[in-house]
Design a protein around this motif. Structure first.
Motif, PDB file in Angstrom:
ATOM      1  N   ALA A 131       7.021  13.020 -12.609  1.00  0.00           N
ATOM      2  CA  ALA A 131       8.233  13.683 -11.761  1.00  0.00           C
ATOM      3  C   ALA A 131       8.465  13.408 -10.437  1.00  0.00           C
ATOM      4  O   ALA A 131       9.461  13.040  -9.647  1.00  0.00           O
ATOM      5  CB  ALA A 131       8.181  15.183 -11.907  1.00  0.00           C
ATOM      6  N   ASP A 132       7.032  13.372  -9.544  1.00  0.00           N
ATOM      7  CA  ASP A 132       6.972  12.899  -8.409  1.00  0.00           C
ATOM      8  C   ASP A 132       7.691  11.450  -8.301  1.00  0.00           C
ATOM      9  O   ASP A 132       8.387  11.355  -7.090  1.00  0.00           O
ATOM     10  CB  ASP A 132       5.637  13.081  -7.808  1.00  0.00           C
ATOM     11  N   GLY A 133       7.490  10.495  -9.153  1.00  0.00           N
ATOM     12  CA  GLY A 133       8.007   9.040  -9.103  1.00  0.00           C
ATOM     13  C   GLY A 133       9.332   9.086  -9.077  1.00  0.00           C
ATOM     14  O   GLY A 133      10.032   8.617  -8.177  1.00  0.00           O
ATOM     15  N   ARG A 134       9.899   9.991  -9.962  1.00  0.00           N
ATOM     16  CA  ARG A 134      11.227  10.088 -10.160  1.00  0.00           C
ATOM     17  C   ARG A 134      12.049  10.560  -8.946  1.00  0.00           C
ATOM     18  O   ARG A 134      12.985   9.904  -8.562  1.00  0.00           O
ATOM     19  CB  ARG A 134      11.597  10.741 -11.429  1.00  0.00           C
ATOM     20  N   ALA A 135      11.568  11.414  -8.236  1.00  0.00           N
ATOM     21  CA  ALA A 135      12.216  11.978  -7.126  1.00  0.00           C
ATOM     22  C   ALA A 135      11.919  10.947  -6.172  1.00  0.00           C
ATOM     23  O   ALA A 135      12.905  10.828  -5.260  1.00  0.00           O
ATOM     24  CB  ALA A 135      11.442  13.329  -6.571  1.00  0.00           C
ATOM     25  N   ALA A 136      11.033  10.163  -5.903  1.00  0.00           N
ATOM     26  CA  ALA A 136      10.796   9.278  -4.852  1.00  0.00           C
ATOM     27  C   ALA A 136      11.822   8.233  -5.003  1.00  0.00           C
ATOM     28  O   ALA A 136      12.457   7.626  -4.180  1.00  0.00           O
ATOM     29  CB  ALA A 136       9.110   8.719  -4.800  1.00  0.00           C
ATOM     30  N   TYR A 137      11.661   7.759  -6.197  1.00  0.00           N
ATOM     31  CA  TYR A 137      12.854   6.452  -6.648  1.00  0.00           C
ATOM     32  C   TYR A 137      14.279   6.948  -6.441  1.00  0.00           C
ATOM     33  O   TYR A 137      14.925   6.083  -6.341  1.00  0.00           O
ATOM     34  CB  TYR A 137      12.432   6.034  -8.266  1.00  0.00           C
ATOM     35  N   LEU A 138      14.324   8.176  -6.628  1.00  0.00           N
ATOM     36  CA  LEU A 138      15.922   8.526  -6.608  1.00  0.00           C
ATOM     37  C   LEU A 138      16.184   8.538  -4.982  1.00  0.00           C
ATOM     38  O   LEU A 138      17.357   7.900  -4.809  1.00  0.00           O
ATOM     39  CB  LEU A 138      15.953  10.145  -6.828  1.00  0.00           C
ATOM     40  N   ASP A 139      15.415   8.872  -4.112  1.00  0.00           N
ATOM     41  CA  ASP A 139      15.509   8.764  -2.713  1.00  0.00           C
ATOM     42  C   ASP A 139      15.703   7.152  -2.517  1.00  0.00           C
ATOM     43  O   ASP A 139      16.377   6.981  -1.553  1.00  0.00           O
ATOM     44  CB  ASP A 139      14.351   9.214  -1.984  1.00  0.00           C
ATOM     45  N   TYR A 140      14.836   6.441  -3.083  1.00  0.00           N
ATOM     46  CA  TYR A 140      15.100   5.075  -2.572  1.00  0.00           C
ATOM     47  C   TYR A 140      16.103   4.163  -3.084  1.00  0.00           C
ATOM     48  O   TYR A 140      16.745   3.451  -2.554  1.00  0.00           O
ATOM     49  CB  TYR A 140      13.542   4.260  -3.204  1.00  0.00           C
ATOM     50  N   ILE A 141      16.628   4.301  -4.482  1.00  0.00           N
ATOM     51  CA  ILE A 141      17.804   3.536  -4.990  1.00  0.00           C
ATOM     52  C   ILE A 141      19.066   4.387  -4.636  1.00  0.00           C
ATOM     53  O   ILE A 141      19.993   3.480  -4.953  1.00  0.00           O
ATOM     54  CB  ILE A 141      17.639   3.419  -6.623  1.00  0.00           C
ATOM     55  N   THR A 142      19.203   5.349  -4.185  1.00  0.00           N
ATOM     56  CA  THR A 142      20.534   6.029  -3.954  1.00  0.00           C
ATOM     57  C   THR A 142      21.608   5.218  -3.103  1.00  0.00           C
ATOM     58  O   THR A 142      22.624   5.037  -3.568  1.00  0.00           O
ATOM     59  CB  THR A 142      20.435   7.480  -3.422  1.00  0.00           C
ATOM     60  N   PRO A 143      20.849   4.761  -1.896  1.00  0.00           N
ATOM     61  CA  PRO A 143      21.922   3.745  -1.227  1.00  0.00           C
ATOM     62  C   PRO A 143      22.250   2.522  -2.011  1.00  0.00           C
ATOM     63  O   PRO A 143      23.334   2.123  -1.771  1.00  0.00           O
ATOM     64  CB  PRO A 143      20.963   3.235   0.016  1.00  0.00           C
TER      65      PRO A 143
END
Length: 275
Positions: free
Chosen positions: A71-83
């Motif tokens: 779950a923490d990885g998904r949240a971090a990756y969401l922040d990273y790939i949204t741009p």
């Protein structure tokens, strides 16, 4: 003297009026044929959901040191790939104008426009401006979905204005390039395929993984291709962090260069008689 002044004013206002007419035509086409517009939005939405919920748990731990998989990885990756996903929305909108340009060119309506008393620049400029509007709408939809999934941008008021301006400029630039691709295509089917090379650029840049993790040759390309500084500037604006001056200038320079080249190429193709 008064008569001359009125005539000059009317002549100067005509290109703007014609461009607004063509802009309205483009937006009405998007409303009457929503399939292409829906496809433009659907692709980045699918990519966002796929990468966050299928790959995000593992990829997030890779792009953000110290983050645990899951779950923490998904949240971090969401922040990273949204741009990067926002750039997919922009590229998708630009691709659509290649198709509409090819449709106008192959159907004969563009040849008809050449015989009418309308500004030649408006025939191409109107669809480009319409694509900018559609691109920003697609960006808003994708960003809204990202927020619903847990993404939390930290941009201030000026940051949001700068982000909107940057994405509008990028959409404008890529739209001119795609108009040229559409006009140069021998068929509508070809026009839908030619701009797809643009969809590879976010993958071959910093959109999905840091460029530092790539092999030397791929890393060199990723660092110097156009979308990498644009993605990095978008990421900084959304995060509310200070902009890297060099990266921001590269993003603006690439956008202006692509717009200029796309405009010149489009105008040259428009003046050419289609065989």
């Amino acid at each position: 003297m008064t008569t001359v002044t009125i005539a000059t004013t009317t002549a100067g206002a005509r290109p703007l009026a014609d461009t607004l007419t063509m802009l309205r035509r483009n937006l009405l086409r998007a409303v009457r044929y929503p399939g292409l517009t829906s496809f433009t939005i659907a692709i980045p939405v699918i990519l966002l959901l796929l990468f966050v919920f299928v790959f995000g748990g593992a990829f997030g731990a890779g792009v953000m040191p110290g983050v645990a998989p899951g779950a923490d990885g998904r949240a971090a990756y969401l922040d990273y790939i949204t741009p990067a996903i926002l750039l997919f929305a922009v590229v998708g909108a630009a691709q659509s104008v290649a198709i509409t340009a090819a449709m106008d060119a192959t159907s004969g309506i563009m040849a008809r426009f050449k015989t009418m008393a309308i500004s030649s620049g408006s025939v191409l400029g109107g669809p480009v401006l319409g694509t900018v509007v559609q691109g920003l709408v697609a960006v808003a939809v994708v960003l809204g979905l990202a927020v619903a999934l847990g993404y939390r941008p930290h941009a201030g008021g000026l940051g949001w204005l700068a982000l909107a301006g940057l994405l509008a400029l990028v959409t404008f630039a890529l739209s001119w390039l795609c108009v040229a691709m559409g006009l140069s295509a021998p068929s509508v089917e070809t026009a839908s395929n030619t701009p797809m090379i643009l969809t590879a650029l976010p993958f071959l840049g910093s959109g999905f993984v840091p460029v530092e993790t790539m092999p030397a040759g791929v890393r060199w390309f990723a660092e110097y291709q156009p979308l990498t500084p644009i993605i990095e500037t978008t990421r900084a604006l959304l995060a509310g962090t200070p902009l890297n001056t060099s990266t921001t200038l590269q993003a603006l320079a690439w956008s202006v260069l692509i717009a200029a080249l796309g405009y010149a190429w489009s105008r040259a193709l428009y003046r050419r008689e289609r065989r």
